[in-house]
Write a protein that holds these residues in place. Sequence first.
Motif, PDB file in Angstrom:
ATOM      1  N   GLN A   1       0.837  -1.186   0.000  1.00 29.22           N
ATOM      2  CA  GLN A   1       0.000   0.000   0.000  1.00 29.22           C
ATOM      3  C   GLN A   1       0.885   1.254   0.000  1.00 29.22           C
ATOM      4  OE1 GLN A   1      -2.921  -0.205   3.017  1.00 29.22           O
ATOM      5  NE2 GLN A   1      -4.104   1.505   2.296  1.00 29.22           N
ATOM      6  N   ALA A   2       1.597   1.442  -1.128  1.00 27.72           N
ATOM      7  CA  ALA A   2       2.502   2.590  -1.258  1.00 27.72           C
ATOM      8  C   ALA A   2       1.701   3.873  -1.438  1.00 27.72           C
ATOM      9  CB  ALA A   2       3.431   2.385  -2.454  1.00 27.72           C
ATOM     10  N   ARG A   3       2.300   4.988  -1.027  1.00 25.61           N
ATOM     11  CA  ARG A   3       1.618   6.278  -1.150  1.00 25.61           C
ATOM     12  C   ARG A   3       1.810   6.889  -2.522  1.00 25.61           C
ATOM     13  NH1 ARG A   3       3.228  10.238   3.420  1.00 25.61           N
ATOM     14  NH2 ARG A   3       5.330   9.559   2.824  1.00 25.61           N
ATOM     15  N   HIS A   4       2.807   6.419  -3.278  1.00 28.42           N
ATOM     16  CA  HIS A   4       3.098   7.006  -4.579  1.00 28.42           C
ATOM     17  C   HIS A   4       2.991   5.944  -5.670  1.00 28.42           C
ATOM     18  CE1 HIS A   4       5.003   9.737  -1.650  1.00 28.42           C
ATOM     19  NE2 HIS A   4       4.597  10.673  -2.486  1.00 28.42           N
ATOM     20  N   LEU A   5       2.512   6.367  -6.806  1.00 22.86           N
ATOM     21  CA  LEU A   5       2.123   5.450  -7.870  1.00 22.86           C
ATOM     22  C   LEU A   5       3.279   4.617  -8.409  1.00 22.86           C
ATOM     23  CD1 LEU A   5      -0.165   4.544  -9.811  1.00 22.86           C
ATOM     24  CD2 LEU A   5       0.589   6.372 -11.352  1.00 22.86           C
ATOM     25  N   LEU A   6       4.442   5.225  -8.606  1.00 26.40           N
ATOM     26  CA  LEU A   6       5.503   4.558  -9.363  1.00 26.40           C
ATOM     27  C   LEU A   6       6.659   4.053  -8.507  1.00 26.40           C
ATOM     28  CD1 LEU A   6       5.600   6.893 -12.496  1.00 26.40           C
ATOM     29  CD2 LEU A   6       4.293   4.796 -12.117  1.00 26.40           C
ATOM     30  N   THR A   7       6.438   3.946  -7.200  1.00 21.92           N
ATOM     31  CA  THR A   7       7.459   3.345  -6.346  1.00 21.92           C
ATOM     32  C   THR A   7       7.680   1.899  -6.775  1.00 21.92           C
ATOM     33  OG1 THR A   7       6.744   4.729  -4.492  1.00 21.92           O
ATOM     34  CG2 THR A   7       8.117   2.814  -3.979  1.00 21.92           C
ATOM     35  N   GLY A   8       8.936   1.551  -7.051  1.00 25.47           N
ATOM     36  CA  GLY A   8       9.250   0.199  -7.501  1.00 25.47           C
ATOM     37  C   GLY A   8       9.087  -0.010  -8.986  1.00 25.47           C
ATOM     38  N   VAL A   9       8.530   0.979  -9.699  1.00 24.21           N
ATOM     39  CA  VAL A   9       8.340   0.876 -11.146  1.00 24.21           C
ATOM     40  C   VAL A   9       9.484   1.567 -11.887  1.00 24.21           C
ATOM     41  CG1 VAL A   9       6.807   1.420 -13.073  1.00 24.21           C
ATOM     42  CG2 VAL A   9       5.846   0.771 -10.849  1.00 24.21           C
ATOM     43  N   LEU A  10       9.849   2.740 -11.408  1.00 23.45           N
ATOM     44  CA  LEU A  10      10.900   3.513 -12.072  1.00 23.45           C
ATOM     45  C   LEU A  10      12.272   2.946 -11.726  1.00 23.45           C
ATOM     46  CD1 LEU A  10       9.607   7.152 -11.443  1.00 23.45           C
ATOM     47  CD2 LEU A  10       9.143   5.635 -13.379  1.00 23.45           C
ATOM     48  N   ARG A  11      13.128   2.835 -12.760  1.00 25.59           N
ATOM     49  CA  ARG A  11      14.473   2.307 -12.595  1.00 25.59           C
ATOM     50  C   ARG A  11      15.495   3.304 -13.130  1.00 25.59           C
ATOM     51  NH1 ARG A  11      14.875  -2.772  -9.847  1.00 25.59           N
ATOM     52  NH2 ARG A  11      12.723  -3.548  -9.807  1.00 25.59           N
ATOM     53  N   CYS A  12      16.583   3.418 -12.408  1.00 24.29           N
ATOM     54  CA  CYS A  12      17.628   4.364 -12.798  1.00 24.29           C
ATOM     55  C   CYS A  12      18.341   3.861 -14.057  1.00 24.29           C
ATOM     56  CB  CYS A  12      18.634   4.545 -11.661  1.00 24.29           C
ATOM     57  SG  CYS A  12      20.013   5.645 -12.081  1.00 24.29           S
ATOM     58  N   GLY A  13      18.371   4.725 -15.104  1.00 23.39           N
ATOM     59  CA  GLY A  13      19.027   4.363 -16.349  1.00 23.39           C
ATOM     60  C   GLY A  13      20.410   4.976 -16.510  1.00 23.39           C
ATOM     61  N   ARG A  14      20.948   5.565 -15.457  1.00 23.20           N
ATOM     62  CA  ARG A  14      22.271   6.193 -15.535  1.00 23.20           C
ATOM     63  C   ARG A  14      23.354   5.124 -15.640  1.00 23.20           C
ATOM     64  NH1 ARG A  14      25.872   7.957 -11.270  1.00 23.20           N
ATOM     65  NH2 ARG A  14      27.270   9.628 -12.016  1.00 23.20           N
ATOM     66  N   VAL A  15      24.265   5.310 -16.576  1.00 23.91           N
ATOM     67  CA  VAL A  15      25.389   4.391 -16.731  1.00 23.91           C
ATOM     68  C   VAL A  15      26.411   4.713 -15.649  1.00 23.91           C
ATOM     69  CG1 VAL A  15      27.238   3.583 -18.229  1.00 23.91           C
ATOM     70  CG2 VAL A  15      24.981   4.121 -19.185  1.00 23.91           C
ATOM     71  N   HIS A  16      26.676   3.733 -14.815  1.00 22.65           N
ATOM     72  CA  HIS A  16      27.553   3.928 -13.660  1.00 22.65           C
ATOM     73  C   HIS A  16      28.556   2.786 -13.621  1.00 22.65           C
ATOM     74  CE1 HIS A  16      28.892   4.934  -9.650  1.00 22.65           C
ATOM     75  NE2 HIS A  16      28.457   3.780  -9.156  1.00 22.65           N
ATOM     76  N   GLU A  17      29.837   3.135 -13.646  1.00 19.25           N
ATOM     77  CA  GLU A  17      30.932   2.163 -13.623  1.00 19.25           C
ATOM     78  C   GLU A  17      30.781   1.138 -14.741  1.00 19.25           C
ATOM     79  OE1 GLU A  17      31.063   0.480  -9.730  1.00 19.25           O
ATOM     80  OE2 GLU A  17      31.802   2.331  -8.771  1.00 19.25           O
ATOM     81  N   GLY A  18      30.439   1.628 -15.926  1.00 15.21           N
ATOM     82  CA  GLY A  18      30.400   0.783 -17.100  1.00 15.21           C
ATOM     83  C   GLY A  18      29.121   0.009 -17.326  1.00 15.21           C
ATOM     84  N   LYS A  19      28.123   0.160 -16.445  1.00 19.07           N
ATOM     85  CA  LYS A  19      26.861  -0.542 -16.651  1.00 19.07           C
ATOM     86  C   LYS A  19      25.714   0.308 -16.115  1.00 19.07           C
ATOM     87  CE  LYS A  19      27.141  -3.169 -12.327  1.00 19.07           C
ATOM     88  NZ  LYS A  19      27.110  -4.523 -11.723  1.00 19.07           N
ATOM     89  N   MET A  20      24.509  -0.006 -16.627  1.00 21.43           N
ATOM     90  CA  MET A  20      23.345   0.756 -16.192  1.00 21.43           C
ATOM     91  C   MET A  20      23.053   0.465 -14.724  1.00 21.43           C
ATOM     92  SD  MET A  20      19.502   0.917 -17.817  1.00 21.43           S
ATOM     93  CE  MET A  20      18.878  -0.478 -16.896  1.00 21.43           C
ATOM     94  N   CYS A  21      22.740   1.483 -13.980  1.00 24.03           N
ATOM     95  CA  CYS A  21      22.514   1.344 -12.548  1.00 24.03           C
ATOM     96  C   CYS A  21      21.357   0.379 -12.260  1.00 24.03           C
ATOM     97  CB  CYS A  21      22.257   2.715 -11.920  1.00 24.03           C
ATOM     98  SG  CYS A  21      21.859   2.668 -10.158  1.00 24.03           S
ATOM     99  N   GLY A  22      20.166   0.663 -12.809  1.00 22.34           N
ATOM    100  CA  GLY A  22      19.023  -0.242 -12.671  1.00 22.34           C
ATOM    101  C   GLY A  22      18.348  -0.244 -11.319  1.00 22.34           C
ATOM    102  N   THR A  23      18.785   0.584 -10.378  1.00 29.99           N
ATOM    103  CA  THR A  23      18.194   0.601  -9.036  1.00 29.99           C
ATOM    104  C   THR A  23      16.798   1.236  -9.065  1.00 29.99           C
ATOM    105  OG1 THR A  23      20.407   0.843  -8.120  1.00 29.99           O
ATOM    106  CG2 THR A  23      18.565   1.328  -6.650  1.00 29.99           C
TER     107      THR A  23
END
Length: 491
Positions: free
Chosen positions: A298-320
Motif C-alpha cells: 500500500q505505497a503512497r506514490h504510484l511509481l514506487t518500484g516501477v521507475l528504474r535508474c538508467g544512468r550508466v555507472h561504472e560501465g553498466k546501467m545502474c538499474g536501481t
Amino acid sequence: MVDQPLPVISYARISSDTEKDEHGVEDQHRTNGATARRLGWSVVAEITDNDLSAAKAGVTRDGFEAMLRALRAGRLPDGGAVRGAVVVADDRLVRRAGDYERFVDALTYDDGRVYADARGPKNLYSEDVEAMGLFGVVISKIEVRKIQRRLRDNHRSRAERGVPVGGTRPFGWNEDKRTLNEAEAPYVRQAIRDLPRGKSLTAICAEWRAAGLRTSLGNEWTLRSLKLTLWNPRVCGWRNYRGEILRDEEGAPVVGQWETIVTPAEWEAVDAVFQARRGRSVGTGQEIGDVLPENHSQARHLLTGVLRCGRVHEGKMCGTALRVSRHKDCKSHLYVCPSKAAGGCGGLGRQGDLVEEYVIEAVLARLEERQARAASAEPWDGEERLARLVAKRSRLSEEWQNDAISDDVYFPGVKKIEAQLKELRAERHRRQAMAARAGETEDVRERWKGLHVSQRRALVFEALHAVIVHPAGKGRKPFNPDLLVPVWKEE
C-alpha cells in the motif's frame, strides 16, 4: 536384615481425548503403583508423556528420554537409585522398534534391573523375551498404520461426499460450517471481487482491521491469513484435497454441502492472480521480473518500484529502483536514485508529478489497446481437448478396475493424462484471468480517478515491467518524455 523394595520408575502416556475420558494418566500411574507393590517394588518417580504419539517419527518424548537417561545411569537427577521400570502395557511405552531397542539397552545396561507391565514382570535379559517384545512392537506398528489408513480413507470419503471437515470454522461461515455468517461473508465476497480488479492484499487487510474483523480464532488479520481465506476454493463450493481441487470420475469439481460465497468463475479469477504471483519477485540484483510481484504494498506514490535508474555507472546501467524524496524548492515529490551506501548511484532524480502524468497516459492507452484486442479475440479452444482427456482417464480407470489392464499400464498412463489435464486447466485459468482483467480495464480512463492507489499500481504492473529513467544532464532541464523508456509486458 530386611531387603529394601527395588526402586523403579512408573511411565504413563495418553494421546487422545478418548483415553483421557476412559483411563487418564493418573489411573495409569495408579495401576503401575499397584503392580510395583505386588512385586515388592517401590515407585520412586512418575514420568508422563501426555498428548505425544509414540508411533510418529520425529516426535520427541521428553519424559521417555529422561527415563532412558535415568535407567542407563541407575539413578535419578536428584541422586536417587533406579533399578527398573513399570508400565501399563508395552504399547504405552513404545510403538517403534528403534525406541524399544533403546529402552532394552538402557534397562539392561547393568545387571539386576527389573521391568513389568500390568500382566506381570518380564525378564528383558532373555533374548526370547526381547524378541517377543520386538514382535509386539511390529504388530502395534501395523495396527497404527491400519488406523492411519482408515482415517485417510475416511477423510477422502468425506471429501468426495462434500462433507465439511472438522476443526475451526472457516471465516465466513457459522459454527455448523454449512450456513453463511451474514456479518462476515460480505467482506469475503467483496474482497474476492476486488482482488482481480487490482486491489492489493495490504489494502484489503487494512480495511478488515479497521472494520474490527477478526479471524475465526479471534486473531488479527495478516496478509498470510487473508490470502489463505481468499484462495480457499471452499468459497465457491469446491474442496481442496492434498493441494488439488477434488474432482469426480468425470473430472468435474466435487461440490461441497455448504452455502457458497462467490461463483466458481469469481474464485478462479483470484486463483489465477495468486498463481501468476507465486514465487516471483524482483531479485536482489535489481533484475526485472516478468509477472506481477507477490504483493503490491500500500505505497503512497504510484511509481514506487516501477521507475528504474538508467544512468550508466561504472560501465553498466545502474538499474536501481527509484525512491520518493522531497526538496524545499520543488512543490511536487521527487523520484531519486538512492545513494551508493543504499545500493544506488545517487546521480539521478525526476519531478514526480510530470513523470506520473506521462506514465499514466501511456498505461491507459496500453490497457485500452489490450481491451480492444481481448474483445475481438477467439474463445479458448481447449474445452474439447479437456473433455476428451477426462473421458480417456475414466475409460482407463474402468479398464483397470475390471482387471483388463495391469498396474504397470494403468499408473503410468493415468499419470501422463493427469499432467496434461493440469496443464490444460492452468491454461484455461490463465485465459479466464486475462479476460477478467481485460474486462476490468473497460472504461478504465473514466474510472481511474476513483481507484485506490493500490488498484492504480496493480494496473500499472499489469502493463509494465518497469520504466527506465535516463539522465537529462547537469543542471535543471525541461521535462523530456523521451528519456522515459517503458518496458512493456508481452501478451
